[in-house]
Design an enzyme around this catalytic site. Structure first.
Site, PDB file in Angstrom:
ATOM      1  N   LEU A  68      10.750  -1.517  23.998  1.00  0.00           N
ATOM      2  CA  LEU A  68      10.018  -0.897  25.111  1.00  0.00           C
ATOM      3  C   LEU A  68       9.197   0.273  24.564  1.00  0.00           C
ATOM      4  CD1 LEU A  68      12.862  -0.909  27.807  1.00  0.00           C
ATOM      5  CD2 LEU A  68      11.242  -2.725  27.197  1.00  0.00           C
TER       6      LEU A  68
ATOM      7  N   ALA B 216       5.898   1.280  26.084  1.00  0.00           N
ATOM      8  CA  ALA B 216       4.724   1.410  26.960  1.00  0.00           C
ATOM      9  C   ALA B 216       4.464   2.837  27.413  1.00  0.00           C
ATOM     10  CB  ALA B 216       4.893   0.512  28.186  1.00  0.00           C
TER      11      ALA B 216
ATOM     12  N   ARG C  79       6.660  14.622  27.787  1.00  0.00           N
ATOM     13  CA  ARG C  79       7.288  15.850  27.273  1.00  0.00           C
ATOM     14  C   ARG C  79       6.853  16.184  25.849  1.00  0.00           C
ATOM     15  NH1 ARG C  79      13.550  15.173  28.456  1.00  0.00           N
ATOM     16  NH2 ARG C  79      13.023  12.955  28.590  1.00  0.00           N
TER      17      ARG C  79
ATOM     18  N   LYS D 265       3.767   8.266  22.605  1.00  0.00           N
ATOM     19  CA  LYS D 265       4.961   8.782  21.943  1.00  0.00           C
ATOM     20  C   LYS D 265       5.336   7.981  20.703  1.00  0.00           C
ATOM     21  CE  LYS D 265       9.034   8.388  24.011  1.00  0.00           C
ATOM     22  NZ  LYS D 265      10.223   8.701  24.824  1.00  0.00           N
TER      23      LYS D 265
ATOM     24  N   GLN E  24       2.241  -3.909  29.643  1.00  0.00           N
ATOM     25  CA  GLN E  24       2.806  -3.543  30.946  1.00  0.00           C
ATOM     26  C   GLN E  24       1.844  -2.548  31.599  1.00  0.00           C
ATOM     27  OE1 GLN E  24       6.274  -1.048  30.834  1.00  0.00           O
ATOM     28  NE2 GLN E  24       6.847  -1.440  32.957  1.00  0.00           N
TER      29      GLN E  24
ATOM     30  N   GLY F 147       8.787   1.254  35.188  1.00  0.00           N
ATOM     31  CA  GLY F 147      10.199   1.323  34.843  1.00  0.00           C
ATOM     32  C   GLY F 147      10.644   0.254  33.859  1.00  0.00           C
ATOM     33  N   THR F 148      11.865   0.439  33.335  1.00  0.00           N
ATOM     34  CA  THR F 148      12.407  -0.462  32.306  1.00  0.00           C
ATOM     35  C   THR F 148      12.676  -1.855  32.852  1.00  0.00           C
ATOM     36  OG1 THR F 148      14.617   0.406  32.786  1.00  0.00           O
ATOM     37  CG2 THR F 148      13.405   1.429  30.975  1.00  0.00           C
TER      38      THR F 148
ATOM     39  N   ASN G 246     -20.119  15.894 -14.017  1.00  0.00           N
ATOM     40  CA  ASN G 246     -20.265  14.473 -13.705  1.00  0.00           C
ATOM     41  C   ASN G 246     -21.190  14.174 -12.534  1.00  0.00           C
ATOM     42  OD1 ASN G 246     -18.325  15.753 -12.080  1.00  0.00           O
ATOM     43  ND2 ASN G 246     -17.301  13.842 -11.602  1.00  0.00           N
TER      44      ASN G 246
ATOM     45  N   ARG H  55     -25.647  26.259 -28.244  1.00  0.00           N
ATOM     46  CA  ARG H  55     -25.573  27.562 -27.580  1.00  0.00           C
ATOM     47  C   ARG H  55     -26.640  28.465 -28.190  1.00  0.00           C
ATOM     48  NH1 ARG H  55     -19.709  28.422 -30.373  1.00  0.00           N
ATOM     49  NH2 ARG H  55     -20.407  29.175 -32.393  1.00  0.00           N
TER      50      ARG H  55
END
Length: 498
Positions: free
Chosen positions: A15, A17, A22, A29, A80, A85-86, A394, A448
């Site tokens: 489950l 969905a 919170r 989630k 869903q 609800g479940t 480079n 140099r």
């Protein structure tokens, strides 16, 4: 790895969905991460070894993103919408559950601490008990707001009582409902069809279906998990952090069981797919991420971060080094404070020292680049020495170009190698050079400006500056000395007005 009997007559329904309000997040989630993976991925991976007929994920909030993750792991999905609800989720799932399935294990998508062995034990207890429903329960020292499992005299489940409906006597019960179940589907479907949303939320709940099974005299059992942590979900950020700690601790324990030493394991972050060989030492504050592979007898020292890195036997990664998508060869030494960017290949016995950065380069056997250098898009031949402050230039503002340094080359300090450029085997490059042309093998390259010494110039300059300072007159000096000796006398003047 433990082998489990194939559950070919069982569908697993996850489950996933809900939004997870919170969490205070725009992200679903089950897409939040703990232990190095999204929550849903961890749950699916715990289910996979059961070899069920199918793993079905019920999705809803951010369905496209959750579906993409689930299907990447080989699971099926069904939407869903709306989420009611479940119980409603299982009604939706029924359309996708295989007709041949006799049982269904229902798992919540945030149960990241759930182990495969616990699910296998739940299914076995359900079969053995010939139950219509079996609840995975746990005994908690502080049950909090969890629903309590109320048993009858024979130990079977009489009811699941939610926190708000508990009597004072029931509030003493420590056994709680995890919301993880195993059902016999031919018993479940009639009860699901009879559910009505007669509650404040106007939703359908699986707990009501279990109550209906019990009212029809069906057998309802509860299997207590040995580790109460397994039933804890991730509803808040604090829950997420707590789950992450447990998963990281499990992984550290796994590596220690395989022969690695980890000092202060509570400070170490290790992702689930990391491996480490025997007698490897991992010091405090280390992060081993992604698919990092560490060989035997390695040392990963304090504060280092490795992501998707292969470390071969006997290599040392010094303190506070950072490596990504690279390889560190046998007996090589990297760090302290080194950085390996993607596609860096440090071969056996090479030394990459402090504040050296390597990117998309092959550093061959025995090379020493010990201080303050940058090697990008380069190939460095065996036993070359790279002096402090050397850089490969480079990038020309449009494209990247390659630098090739031969075997046994000596690059003097503070050299700039302007790519594309090649330094032949055995060549020397004088310190402070800017190399823009190829250097033949065994040559000495100097690039140099010529030094000029002007004798006595500094002394003459000091004399010149001294002559330009204004001279102080003798009268001024005398007045200044007198003012220091004589006290000041207040002159007579008119009284001030007040």
């Amino acid at each position: 790895m433990i082998a489990f009997m194939a559950a070919s007559d069982t569908s697993i329904v996850i489950l996933a969905a809900g939004k997870g309000t919170r969490m205070r997040s725009d992200r679903a989630k089950v897409l939040h991460r703990a232990g190095g993976r999204p929550l849903l991925e961890t749950v699916v991976r715990a289910c996979q070894p059961l070899k069920a007929a199918q793993i079905l994920v019920v999705v809803g909030h951010q369905a496209p993103e959750v579906t993409a993750l689930a299907e990447q792991l080989g699971a099926q999905t069904i939407v869903q919408n709306p989420q009611r609800g479940t119980g409603h989720a299982m009604q939706v799932a029924r359309r996708a559950i295989r007709k041949s399935a006799k049982f269904a294990i229902v798992v919540v998508g945030d149960a990241v601490l759930l182990r495969t062995a616990t699910l296998a034990g739940l299914l076995e207890a359900h079969r053995r008990g010939e139950a219509a429903a079996t609840i995975l329960s746990a005994e908690l020292a502080d049950p909090g707001s969890y629903g309590r499992i109320v048993r009858d005299a024979e130990g079977r489940v009489r009811a699941i009582v939610e926190d708000g409906s508990l009597t004072p006597e029931q509030r003493q019960i420590r056994e709680v409902n995890s919301a993880i179940y195993c059902f016999t589907l031919e018993k479940l479907w009639p009860c699901l069809a009879a559910l009505r949303p007669e509650n404040a939320l106007h939703e359908l709940f699986l707990t009501d279906a279990i109550a209906m099974l019990r009212s029809r005299n069906e057998r309802v059992l509860a299997q207590i998990t040995l580790d109460a942590n397994e039933v804890v979900g991730c509803n808040t950020r604090a829950d997420l952090a707590a789950a992450d700690r447990v998963l990281r601790a499990r992984k550290a324990a796994e590596l220690m069981d395989s022969g690695a030493t980890i000092y202060l394991p509570e400070t170490v972050v290790i992702d689930p797919e990391v491996t480490a060989g025997p007698d490897t030492v991992i010091e405090p504050g280390v992060q081993l991420l992604g698919k990092t592979r560490i060989g035997a007898r390695c040392q990963i020292l304090t504060g280092s971060i490795l992501q998707d890195v292969r470390v071969d036997d006997g290599a040392i990664v010094g303190p506070h080094s950072n490596a990504f998508a690279s390889r560190i060869g046998t007996g090589a030494h990297v760090g302290p404070f080194a950085r390996l960017r993607h596609d860096s290949d440090i071969r056996a016995g090479a030394h990459i020292g402090n504040f050296v950065e390597v990117k998309k380069s092959v550093v061959h056997e025995g090379v020493k680049a010990n201080h303050l250098s940058y090697l990008g898009d380069a190939t460095v031949g065996a036993d070359a020495n790279i002096g402090a402050g050397t850089i490969t230039c480079n990038y020309d503002g449009v494209a990247k170009h390659e630098t090739k340094i031969g075997k046994g080359v000596f690059i003097g300090s503070d050299t700039a190698l302007v790519a594309p450029v090649r330094v032949g085997d055995g060549a020397y490059v004088a310190a402070g050079s800017v190399i823009t042309d190829n250097v033949p093998a065994d040559a000495l390259a100097l690039a140099r400006g010529r030094q000029v010494n002007k004798l006595g110039w500094a002394k003459a300059r000091r004399r010149e500056l001294a002559g330009k300072r204004p001279a102080k007159s003798s009268k001024r000096r005398a007045a200044k000395r007198a003012s220091r000796r004589k006290p000041l006398r207040r002159s007579k003047s008119k009284k001030r007005r007040r």
